[in-house]
Enzyme design. Structure first.
Site, mmCIF file in Angstrom:
data_model
loop_
_atom_site.group_PDB
_atom_site.id
_atom_site.type_symbol
_atom_site.label_atom_id
_atom_site.label_comp_id
_atom_site.label_asym_id
_atom_site.label_seq_id
_atom_site.Cartn_x
_atom_site.Cartn_y
_atom_site.Cartn_z
ATOM 1 N N SER A 12 -61.138 -21.874 -52.902
ATOM 2 C CA SER A 12 -61.887 -20.708 -53.348
ATOM 3 C C SER A 12 -60.915 -19.544 -53.432
ATOM 4 O O SER A 12 -60.289 -19.192 -52.443
ATOM 5 C CB SER A 12 -63.012 -20.388 -52.379
ATOM 6 O OG SER A 12 -63.950 -21.435 -52.408
ATOM 7 N N LYS A 13 -60.768 -19.024 -54.627
ATOM 8 C CA LYS A 13 -59.802 -17.969 -54.851
ATOM 9 C C LYS A 13 -60.511 -16.623 -54.898
ATOM 10 O O LYS A 13 -61.625 -16.530 -55.399
ATOM 11 C CB LYS A 13 -59.065 -18.181 -56.178
ATOM 12 C CG LYS A 13 -57.891 -19.126 -56.102
ATOM 13 C CD LYS A 13 -58.120 -20.578 -56.382
ATOM 14 C CE LYS A 13 -59.144 -20.985 -57.359
ATOM 15 N NZ LYS A 13 -59.288 -22.452 -57.494
ATOM 16 N N VAL A 100 -69.324 -23.699 -64.773
ATOM 17 C CA VAL A 100 -69.195 -22.297 -65.176
ATOM 18 C C VAL A 100 -67.724 -21.875 -65.209
ATOM 19 O O VAL A 100 -67.352 -20.961 -65.954
ATOM 20 C CB VAL A 100 -70.059 -21.370 -64.271
ATOM 21 C CG1 VAL A 100 -69.465 -21.240 -62.881
ATOM 22 C CG2 VAL A 100 -70.263 -20.010 -64.918
ATOM 23 N N ASP A 101 -66.853 -22.573 -64.449
ATOM 24 C CA ASP A 101 -65.413 -22.254 -64.541
ATOM 25 C C ASP A 101 -64.903 -22.589 -65.943
ATOM 26 O O ASP A 101 -64.104 -21.854 -66.526
ATOM 27 C CB ASP A 101 -64.601 -22.977 -63.445
ATOM 28 C CG ASP A 101 -64.856 -24.487 -63.379
ATOM 29 O OD1 ASP A 101 -65.813 -24.994 -63.999
ATOM 30 O OD2 ASP A 101 -64.076 -25.154 -62.672
ATOM 31 N N ARG A 102 -65.395 -23.693 -66.508
ATOM 32 C CA ARG A 102 -65.009 -24.054 -67.873
ATOM 33 C C ARG A 102 -65.541 -23.023 -68.867
ATOM 34 O O ARG A 102 -64.844 -22.610 -69.800
ATOM 35 C CB ARG A 102 -65.563 -25.441 -68.226
ATOM 36 C CG ARG A 102 -65.002 -26.549 -67.363
ATOM 37 C CD ARG A 102 -65.743 -27.858 -67.596
ATOM 38 N NE ARG A 102 -65.654 -28.311 -68.990
ATOM 39 C CZ ARG A 102 -66.371 -29.312 -69.498
ATOM 40 N NH1 ARG A 102 -67.233 -29.961 -68.733
ATOM 41 N NH2 ARG A 102 -66.227 -29.666 -70.758
ATOM 42 N N ASP A 120 -57.989 -26.552 -67.758
ATOM 43 C CA ASP A 120 -57.994 -26.089 -66.364
ATOM 44 C C ASP A 120 -57.517 -27.234 -65.478
ATOM 45 O O ASP A 120 -58.193 -28.254 -65.339
ATOM 46 C CB ASP A 120 -59.408 -25.645 -65.977
ATOM 47 C CG ASP A 120 -59.428 -24.912 -64.635
ATOM 48 O OD1 ASP A 120 -58.528 -25.140 -63.800
ATOM 49 O OD2 ASP A 120 -60.356 -24.111 -64.421
ATOM 50 N N SER A 123 -59.055 -29.366 -59.324
ATOM 51 C CA SER A 123 -59.523 -30.622 -58.717
ATOM 52 C C SER A 123 -59.734 -31.654 -59.813
ATOM 53 O O SER A 123 -59.419 -32.819 -59.660
ATOM 54 C CB SER A 123 -60.846 -30.419 -58.000
ATOM 55 O OG SER A 123 -60.754 -29.337 -57.134
#
Ligand SMILES: Nc1ncnc2c1ncn2[C@@H]1O[C@H](COP(=O)(O)OP(=O)(O)OP(=O)(O)O)[C@@H](O)[C@H]1O
Ligand SMILES: CC(C)(CO)[C@@H](O)C(=O)NCCC(=O)O
Ligand SMILES: [K+]
Length: 279
Positions: A12-13, A100-102, A120, A123
């Protein structure tokens, strides 16, 4: 101060961004698999007035984080995948199911380039396409470098690829287990990105700029001969585009945006594809 959170499956960044100057003041990361403790792991919530979150972790992790932050911070914005945003239409049959990151990467990439391929390397390694005009095609999900290594169970999971190793060395046959595994998964990742990019550019008849992000972006970048740019803050940039707060963000400038990479010609991409299918 703005607190931006990118909650992934592994890490988690977070980063703190100054609203007045648009400068990044500090950043860090904590393991998501361990207890996610915003109070302990993020310094000084007292200076934070707004939070923006992109999370692909379990629902409970997000709910807990949001509940905790809402008690301490005035505004908490949570990004969601949706059928259409910022000129992009989502290619998924059920848009809310796209990570949602994509989606953040696609929106940031489209905002910067007007049509691109976003990769991306986290993981999972995800590859997404958005065409000029804003049609997102969908994409591909491949296990990330760490997952591939863990799945082999050869005792090499903690033997990381040195991010500074030369791509030429990584392409050679490994002469011990750790090298064979590292070189193998490097090849798998790079080949997959290469092939996916070339196939889709070929079938769509357009050479798209290629953008890379994620914890393993630097390593994968070393093996790619296709022109591309690495954009470590691409997911954060999607949050900036969705929830613009600073003057720079409102003017459409995303922090850390690279220069748009000039794509190779479609002829060249097609030629490399033809060669890879011949051999
Ligand atoms: N210091 C580090 N800690 C953990 N992973 C690291 C580190 N440096 C590089 N990596 C690599 O980064 C990858 C994780 O990348 P990233 O932080 O983008 O993941 P993530 O956001 O959790 O991914 P996802 O969103 O797919 O869950 C791992 O596969 C690992 O190989
Ligand atoms: C694929 C990952 C794990 C990459 O971080 C994430 O985007 C995710 O959980 N996505 C949901 C599944 C999907 O995107 O189709
Ligand atoms: K990620």
């Amino acid at each position: 101060m703005i607190l931006d959170l990118d909650i992934g499956n592994t890490l988690s960044k977070w980063r703190l961004k100054d609203i007045a100057s648009s400068e990044i003041r500090s950043r860090g990361a904590v393991w998501t698999r361990e207890e996610w403790r915003p109070r302990a792991d993020i310094p000084d919530l007292d200076v934070v007035s707004t939070v923006r979150i992109s999370s692909v972790a379990r629902r409970a992790v997000l709910d807990e984080t949001v509940a905790l932050l809402r008690r301490r911070v005035g505004a908490v914005h949570v990004a969601r995948s949706m059928p259409e945003a910022l000129g992009v239409t989502c290619g998924y049959e059920e848009p809310e199911r796209l990570g949602v990151d994509r989606w953040m990467g696609v929106l940031a990439g489209y905002h910067l380039t007007g049509g691109c391929c976003t990769v991306d390397c986290g993981s999972a390694i995800t590859v997404d396409f958005v065409l000029p005009g804003g049609r997102h095609l969908g994409g591909y999900i491949v296990p990330g470098l760490r997952l591939m290594k863990e799945s082999l169970k050869l005792g090499t999971r903690n033997v990381a690829i040195d991010p500074d190793s030369e791509a030429d060395d990584l392409l050679l046959p490994g002469r011990n287990t750790a090298a064979a595994v590292n070189h193998g998964i490097f090849m798998a990742a790079v080949s997959a990105v290469n092939r996916i990019y070339s196939e889709v550019c070929d079938s769509e008849g357009t050479a798209l700029p290629l953008l890379l992000t994620g914890g393993d972006a630097r390593v994968v970048s070393r093996g790619l001969r296709i022109p591309h740019a690495v954009w470590p803050d691409m997911v954060y940039a999607g949050l900036e585009a969705c929830f613009p707060l600073t003057a720079a963000e409102r003017a459409g400038r995303m922090s850390g945006a690279p220069r748009v990479p000039q794509a190779a010609s479609l002829e060249k991409i097609r030629a490399s594809l033809a060669i890879s299918m011949l051999l």
